[in-house]
Design a protein around this motif. Structure first.
Motif, PDB file in Angstrom:
ATOM      1  N   GLN A  88      10.176   1.693  -4.266  1.00 52.71           N
ATOM      2  CA  GLN A  88      10.299   0.241  -4.175  1.00 52.71           C
ATOM      3  C   GLN A  88      11.739  -0.246  -4.303  1.00 52.71           C
ATOM      4  O   GLN A  88      12.099  -1.286  -3.765  1.00 52.71           O
ATOM      5  CB  GLN A  88       9.413  -0.443  -5.207  1.00 52.71           C
TER       6      GLN A  88
ATOM      7  N   GLY B 165       4.303   0.488  -2.638  1.00 47.30           N
ATOM      8  CA  GLY B 165       3.837   0.196  -3.990  1.00 47.30           C
ATOM      9  C   GLY B 165       4.746  -0.758  -4.745  1.00 47.30           C
ATOM     10  O   GLY B 165       4.993  -0.578  -5.941  1.00 47.30           O
TER      11      GLY B 165
ATOM     12  N   ARG C  79       0.802  -1.225   0.000  1.00 46.13           N
ATOM     13  CA  ARG C  79       0.000   0.000   0.000  1.00 46.13           C
ATOM     14  C   ARG C  79       0.837   1.279   0.000  1.00 46.13           C
ATOM     15  O   ARG C  79       0.497   2.238  -0.695  1.00 46.13           O
ATOM     16  CB  ARG C  79      -0.939   0.005   1.221  1.00 46.13           C
TER      17      ARG C  79
ATOM     18  N   GLU D 222       5.899  -3.679  -6.921  1.00 47.07           N
ATOM     19  CA  GLU D 222       5.288  -4.452  -7.996  1.00 47.07           C
ATOM     20  C   GLU D 222       5.961  -5.821  -8.080  1.00 47.07           C
ATOM     21  O   GLU D 222       7.161  -5.948  -7.804  1.00 47.07           O
ATOM     22  CB  GLU D 222       5.450  -3.724  -9.329  1.00 47.07           C
TER      23      GLU D 222
END
Length: 518
Positions: free
Chosen positions: A353, A290, A287, A292
């Motif tokens: 990330q 983020g 959340r 991926e």
């Protein structure tokens, strides 16, 4: 015929490669399929990991069976065949099961691609579908642990035949091969698991979860054939005989020996403290940061490459380093790096990330070094005819205590309500402080594990000395008490972790929920 002789005995290397494939599939799926596609709760996600980890506790039974009950004169190969057949069957079952619809709505923007609308839920029942897949995952992991303990026993036997200077180098080489294989599979899953429904970017490119399960099933069948053809177990058995009754007596005597019991207590304490993880991690990762799936897998590729290089460095330079100093330095660095990257993400300073995985680049091989150090100690302690059981006992204790730690952590941290999605949508200072508090507990417990490092020897010479002293010194009462704690821990963690998988019970504070009346 010449080629057959050359390949004879190479099955542990091929098994290590398949092991990399299977574990990449399992842990990629926990994030992409369970965390993103089905959107399971944070404590459910943590307990999924616990249930998978708990399967390692069964290695002690599989290893003892393998050590004590030969089939057609072989103690390893027949059991490896059975285990790989079960693995192939369970992964193929995942393939044929009908796939549920994703939790969130997938919006098709036609010319501009597609996206996942986290404000619109299309399948409220998706998290409840996790149970059947979780059971299959656990069965797959159990069968893989069964095969793994047989390979561990083979490698331990071979390592015990090496001279003291080179002892452990074979296992180090296997680890390097496993990490290099992991690089290939991480790249595969990076692209295959990158559909929008799994938290990725692709609309149609990529594979569904059940298709990847089929890939694993096919890989398992190939490994099975290779293991049958190229396992040279008879070359290292050399007429050794196994007796179950005698092995039971020897195992009980081994647990009472002071040097082995100290090692068991060390693994129990460290795994328990490291097992107290915040259930907020998966939510923060998804959340706030983020992350991926594709980026997660690409970082996995880099981590595997670094780990393979680090394992080669250990094999060449650190085989005779002080084990206690290694554990102290590596653990301290690992926790410090975690604190830095997680604090800046929690308070919104840096939510990137790539920055999120900066600590994992180093921590990946640090953790592997510590794990490998434990394997070297077991090689020094393992008695003949209990090679597999000695190795499995240590990791059985580690798994049980780690699972107990996670269940204990879920209970402590349930009062902070960090599995509630509203915390991460609102993202206020009070929400950030609640999450930060659970991370403080996590870091503090991990750091306290350093107080137990005196329970392991400094090197092979001290391990030999402790082993000779242990032959004379039996700690019977302490061994009984310790085993009772381990059994209680295993049963408790299994029950508490199972509660999180059912809709009616996962809201209970004892299962890590925030209360069923809320």
């Amino acid at each position: 015929m010449t080629c057959f002789k050359f390949l004879r005995g190479s099955s542990p290397f091929v098994f290590a490669v398949f092991q990399g494939l299977l574990y990449k599939f399992i842990f990629s799926s926990t994030f992409a399929f369970f965390g993103q596609y089905l959107n399971v709760d944070g404590h459910q996600f943590a307990s999924m990991i616990v249930l998978l980890r708990n399967t390692a506790s069964l290695k002690i039974f599989f290893s003892f069976l393998s050590d004590s009950v030969p089939i057609f004169g072989l103690r390893r190969l027949p059991y490896m065949i059975c285990a790989l057949l079960i693995t192939a069957a369970s992964t193929f079952t995942m393939f044929i099961l009908p796939m549920p619809e994703p939790y969130f709505e997938i919006e098709d923007h036609k010319n501009t691609g597609c996206s996942r609308n986290i404000s619109s839920i299309t399948n409220m029942e998706a998290p409840n579908k996790a149970l059947s897949y979780a059971i299959l995952f656990v069965l797959t992991n159990i069968s893989m642990q069964w095969a793994d303990c047989c390979v561990d026993a083979l490698l331990t036997q071979k390592s015990m035949l090496e001279d003291e200077k080179n002892r452990g180098k074979l296992i180090a080489t296997i680890k390097i091969v496993q990490k290099l294989g992991g690089v290939v599979f991480a790249l595969f899953f990076a692209f295959a698991f990158n559909k929008v429904a799994y938290g990725g970017r692709f609309c149609s490119f990529g594979l569904e979860f059940n298709h990847m399960a089929l890939v694993v099933a096919v890989g398992c069948l190939f490994t099975l054939v290779y293991v049958i053809l190229f396992t040279n177990e008879r070359d290292i058995e050399m007429g050794s005989k196994s007796n179950m009754k005698e092995n039971i007596v020897n195992l009980w005597r081994l647990v009472q020996k002071s040097h082995f019991l100290k090692l068991l207590v060390y693994r129990f304490a460290v795994s328990f403290l490291f097992g107290i993880n915040t259930p907020a991690r998966s939510k923060v990762e998804i959340r706030w940061v983020g992350v991926e799936p594709m980026v997660k897998q690409v970082m996995g590729v880099i981590i595997n490459l670094l780990s393979a290089g680090a394992m080669y460095f250990y094999r060449q330079k650190l085989m005779h380093a002080n084990w206690r100093n290694l554990v102290l330095i590596l653990t301290s660095l690992e926790i410090t790096l975690r604190m830095l990257t997680e604090v800046v993400a929690i308070f919104g300073i840096v939510r990137n990330q790539f920055a999120w995985y900066a600590d994992d680049l180093v921590n990946g091989f640090m953790h592997m070094w510590v794990h490998f150090t434990m394997a070297l100690i077991v090689i020094e302690y393992a008695p003949k005819q209990l090679e597999g059981t000695s190795f499995a006992f240590l990791f059985c204790v580690s798994s049980s205590s780690g699972s107990l730690g996670t269940a204990f952590g879920n209970i402590i941290m349930s009062q902070f309500d960090v599995t509630n999605d509203d915390r991460y949508r609102n993202d206020t200072l009070s929400d950030q402080l609640a999450v930060f508090t659970t991370y403080l507990i996590d870091w503090g417990c991990a750091l306290s594990s350093l107080f137990f490092v005196f329970l392991i020897p400094t090197q092979k010479s001290m391990a030999k000395k402790w082993r000779s002293e242990g032959e004379e010194r039996l700690w019977t009462k302490r061994a009984v008490g310790f085993l009772l704690v381990v059994v209680f821990g295993f049963c408790s963690s299994l029950v508490l972790s199972t509660l999180t998988m059912f809709e009616e019970t996962r809201c209970l504070p004892i299962a890590g929920g925030s209360g069923c009346n809320k």
